[in-house]
Design an enzyme around this catalytic site. Structure first.
Site, mmCIF file in Angstrom:
data_model
loop_
_atom_site.group_PDB
_atom_site.id
_atom_site.type_symbol
_atom_site.label_atom_id
_atom_site.label_comp_id
_atom_site.label_asym_id
_atom_site.label_seq_id
_atom_site.Cartn_x
_atom_site.Cartn_y
_atom_site.Cartn_z
ATOM 1 C CG HIS A 183 -89.365 48.260 -33.185
ATOM 2 N ND1 HIS A 183 -88.691 48.216 -34.391
ATOM 3 C CD2 HIS A 183 -90.631 48.653 -33.476
ATOM 4 C CE1 HIS A 183 -89.500 48.597 -35.370
ATOM 5 N NE2 HIS A 183 -90.692 48.854 -34.840
ATOM 6 C CG ASN A 207 -91.959 42.155 -39.725
ATOM 7 O OD1 ASN A 207 -93.095 41.717 -39.852
ATOM 8 N ND2 ASN A 207 -91.028 41.958 -40.642
ATOM 9 N NE ARG A 215 -77.359 25.801 -29.719
ATOM 10 C CZ ARG A 215 -77.051 25.273 -30.915
ATOM 11 N NH1 ARG A 215 -77.524 24.092 -31.267
ATOM 12 N NH2 ARG A 215 -76.275 25.937 -31.758
ATOM 13 C CG ASP A 236 -97.063 43.909 -46.039
ATOM 14 O OD1 ASP A 236 -96.619 42.821 -45.610
ATOM 15 O OD2 ASP A 236 -96.411 44.972 -45.984
ATOM 16 N N GLY A 237 -97.722 40.592 -47.524
ATOM 17 C CA GLY A 237 -96.856 39.824 -48.411
ATOM 18 C C GLY A 237 -95.430 40.311 -48.433
ATOM 19 C CG ASP A 262 -96.190 48.966 -39.452
ATOM 20 O OD1 ASP A 262 -96.246 50.024 -38.803
ATOM 21 O OD2 ASP A 262 -95.112 48.386 -39.715
ATOM 22 C CB ILE A 296 -89.769 46.893 -44.031
ATOM 23 C CG1 ILE A 296 -89.365 45.783 -45.007
ATOM 24 C CG2 ILE A 296 -91.279 47.116 -44.118
ATOM 25 C CD1 ILE A 296 -89.958 44.430 -44.668
ATOM 26 N N GLY A 298 -92.797 50.589 -42.492
ATOM 27 C CA GLY A 298 -94.239 50.501 -42.486
ATOM 28 C C GLY A 298 -94.726 49.877 -43.779
#
Length: 369
Positions: A183, A207, A215, A236-237, A262, A296, A298
């Site tokens: 994060h 994520n 660059r 998980d796609g 997650d 998203i 989790g």
């Protein structure tokens, strides 16, 4: 009493096509070739999930021991024999109470430890973290949690660009706690500084991170190419395109890629309304997103599905098995206890059919009902 489990045994060094696992008590006593075996089932080590927030309608994020026990039981039925209870960004009071509540579960073996995903994270890359609770790392808070937990706190995710981050990473690693980078809006250089300070895990790579630019490669490239960093991947796609998943796996190798879920409470549950860290979450078609902005929130993944997804994406079975068991166990210091089918380790194993669907799960030498 000795128990023998026969099949295609996946070991750290390869597959024994006609193999046998011998279990005495709660420990693997032998792994050997057994030419008379005709059972075609795959025998793989119990899965090790180092990043999960809940499942089966139960959550780790409130610090409730009953909820934690139920969530761990849900994931155990899906082959996860070791897991870290991941919390999200929260006030320090909740971090303290969760540490106290979960410590007995760690001693009992229900949990393998706590992972604090926050609150020392980037507001710009907070994702589904509650921005109300984000703050700079505090060595005082961390030192208190480490002392209070007495071995319970196993990993903490930090954004390295926040003030005091490098000092916090030094404190964590000095006490045997894994420092993870996630994060984060950090630059490549800031991420490399965190790795030099001791950070050794990349929290759900790609994520909640500054995107790669030719660059300014940012944290993704810094983590993916650091030889001592294990990169978490959510297969998980939704979190990752399968091309991104296989790119990361081929770049870092299965010895540096750990599949995680997650997962939040909605894993294994119907679509509907849920909660994560005090924020409303809506699950539709199995995808969890914040109600306020669609971020998203989790996943609803389980480790057995993650394994099947990785193999379907083209990752060989032995490599995918390493990514769901051996690599994550080593990443958080559990490699001497679990994560592989070898003599002397705890007898955690999963029996899979040819479609990699679960047939049976054993934990510490006992079959799970």
């Amino acid at each position: 009493m000795t128990v023998r489990v026969n099949g295609k045994v996946v070991t750290p060094s390869g597959v024994i096509r006609q193999g046998c696992i011998e279990v005495r008590g709660d420990t693997i006593s032998a792994v050997a070739e057994y030419p008379s075996v005709r059972d075609g089932h795959w025998i793989v080590p119990g899965f090790v999930d180092i990043h999960t927030h809940g499942g089966g309608g139960h959550t780790f994020t409130t610090g409730d021991a009953g909820q934690a026990r139920a969530a761990a039981a849900f994931h155990l039925r899906h082959g996860t024999t070791s897991l870290l209870a991941s919390l999200v960004s929260a006030p320090f009071e909740l971090m303290r109470s969760a540490t106290t509540a979960f410590a007995p579960l760690v001693r009992e073996g229900v949990l393998a430890g706590i992972h604090f995903e926050g609150p020392y994270l980037s507001a710009a890359r907070c994702g589904a973290q509650n921005p109300e609770f984000l703050r700079d790392p505090s060595t005082d808070e961390l030192a208190e949690l480490i002392k209070l937990g007495d071995g319970t706190v196993r990993m903490v995710t930090i954004a390295p660009e926040r003030a005091g981050a490098l000092e916090a990473i030094g404190l964590l690693t000095g006490h045997g706690v894994v420092a993870a980078v996630g994060h984060t809006d950090a630059t490549y250089e800031q991420t490399c500084a965190a790795v030099s300070a001791g950070a050794s895990v990349g929290t759900h790579l790609f994520n909640g991170m500054r995107a790669v630019h030719h660059r300014e490669p940012g944290p993704v490239v810094a983590l993916l190419t650091a030889p001592n960093v294990v990169c978490e991947l959510v297969a998980d796609g939704v979190h990752l395109h399968e091309g991104t998943l296989t790119f990361a796996a081929s770049t870092a190798g299965p010895e540096r890629c750990a599949l995680i879920t997650d997962a939040m409470a909605a894993a294994g549950m119907p679509d509907g309304d849920y909660e994560l860290g005090g924020q409303a979450v809506t699950v539709a078609d199995g995808v969890a997103r914040l109600a306020r902005d669609g971020a998203i929130a989790g996943s609803t993944l389980t480790m057995d599905v993650a394994l099947r997804n990785a193999v379907a994406a083209g990752i060989p079975v032995p490599d995918a098995v390493r990514m769901v068991a051996t690599t994550p166990a080593l990443a958080v210091g559990l490699g001497g206890q679990v994560g592989a089918l070898q003599a002397g380790l705890r007898a955690d194993l999963v029996v899979l059919d040819d479609d990699l669907e679960i047939v049976r799960v054993m934990r510490a030498g006992s079959w799970v009902e």
